[in-house]
Design a protein around this motif. Sequence first.
Motif, PDB file in Angstrom:
ATOM      1  N   TYR A 165       0.845  -1.195   0.000  1.00 59.40           N
ATOM      2  CA  TYR A 165       0.000   0.000   0.000  1.00 59.40           C
ATOM      3  C   TYR A 165       0.880   1.245   0.000  1.00 59.40           C
ATOM      4  O   TYR A 165       2.011   1.229   0.495  1.00 59.40           O
ATOM      5  CB  TYR A 165      -0.904   0.040   1.244  1.00 59.40           C
ATOM      6  N   ASP A 240      -4.073  -6.845   4.834  1.00 62.53           N
ATOM      7  CA  ASP A 240      -5.102  -6.240   3.988  1.00 62.53           C
ATOM      8  C   ASP A 240      -6.257  -5.619   4.750  1.00 62.53           C
ATOM      9  O   ASP A 240      -7.027  -4.848   4.172  1.00 62.53           O
ATOM     10  CB  ASP A 240      -5.626  -7.243   2.960  1.00 62.53           C
ATOM     11  N   ILE A 243      -6.989  -1.567   4.834  1.00 65.60           N
ATOM     12  CA  ILE A 243      -7.679  -0.784   3.808  1.00 65.60           C
ATOM     13  C   ILE A 243      -9.065  -0.367   4.267  1.00 65.60           C
ATOM     14  O   ILE A 243      -9.587   0.664   3.868  1.00 65.60           O
ATOM     15  CB  ILE A 243      -7.761  -1.565   2.473  1.00 65.60           C
ATOM     16  N   PRO A 251      -3.923   0.578  -2.913  1.00 66.37           N
ATOM     17  CA  PRO A 251      -3.245  -0.708  -3.132  1.00 66.37           C
ATOM     18  C   PRO A 251      -2.209  -0.581  -4.258  1.00 66.37           C
ATOM     19  O   PRO A 251      -2.429   0.098  -5.249  1.00 66.37           O
ATOM     20  CB  PRO A 251      -4.382  -1.646  -3.548  1.00 66.37           C
ATOM     21  N   VAL A 298     -13.430  -3.658  -0.986  1.00 67.12           N
ATOM     22  CA  VAL A 298     -11.973  -3.787  -0.999  1.00 67.12           C
ATOM     23  C   VAL A 298     -11.550  -4.451  -2.293  1.00 67.12           C
ATOM     24  O   VAL A 298     -12.110  -5.454  -2.708  1.00 67.12           O
ATOM     25  CB  VAL A 298     -11.503  -4.646   0.211  1.00 67.12           C
TER      26      VAL A 298
END
Length: 304
Positions: A165, A240, A243, A251, A298
């Motif tokens: 990220y 993850d 996010i 991303p 996402v």
Amino acid sequence: MDWDKLRIFHAVADAGSLTHAGETLHLSQSAVSRQIRALEVSLNTTLFRRHARGLILTEQGELLFEATRTMTRRLDATAARIRDSEDEVFGEIRVTTTTGFGTLWLAPRLPRLFERYPKLKIDLMLEERVLDLAMREADVAIRMKEPSQADLIRRRLMEVRIRFYASQEYVEKHGLPATPEELAHHRLITHSPASPQVRAGADFVLPFLASNTQSVLTVNSYFGILQGVMQGLGVGALPDYVISETANLVPVLAEDQSAPIPVYLAYVEELRHSKRVTAFRDFMLEEITAYKRNADHVPVGALR
């Protein structure tokens, strides 16, 4: 064996001092000393040796202290279960998990738990070391792998993947890498290879570190990595779930991610009927369900 004497012995061994143990037990030093001597006579052994820094346990004393420590923890657990009200959840629950999961995922959700159970006390222990639940080092564990102990109640909560990220500001200034070759020209922010971490995360990052031609920032926690990313220092390898918890993250190399990392909740069998543990378990399951439901937005790398 006289439990009163064992209780006094445990206090002395824990404090390393007759005086400090006496203060804790509200007994005089001489009374504590007499009880220790009587216990030694009944066992026909020496439990303590005097040292300039206080009292030191002998080998026999260490064996007895281990036994009284186990007894004390089990008694504390039993007392907590007895105190649990049928209509109310209260008291302390000790939860251990990793620094990253505890700070980035769990802590932001705890206000909802306290709103529901305002008399609950949470002792949140954030560290990479796996605490021994059987020895009551913690009541509940949230671990990034299935617990190996056979006598634990465990529940698989979800899967996590490590991905790259960057902050929106960083992408606007330096561009968005579209290939591993392009990423090699950006500063990477990753876990230090020498620090404790999940194997899947380390395996994922290693090839990118090997091919990186720019500077690298390594940190021993995902919280630290996130701070570096948010400050625009580079592209970070993060779980993850960030996010959905952190705005302004973009991303990078969306198709590249680590192998799935299972997240388990575990506790000992004797806490199966603890209302505090049940309340925390149910809260976690509700939050996980809501998290998965809201993860549809996402991009690649969301929970499976």
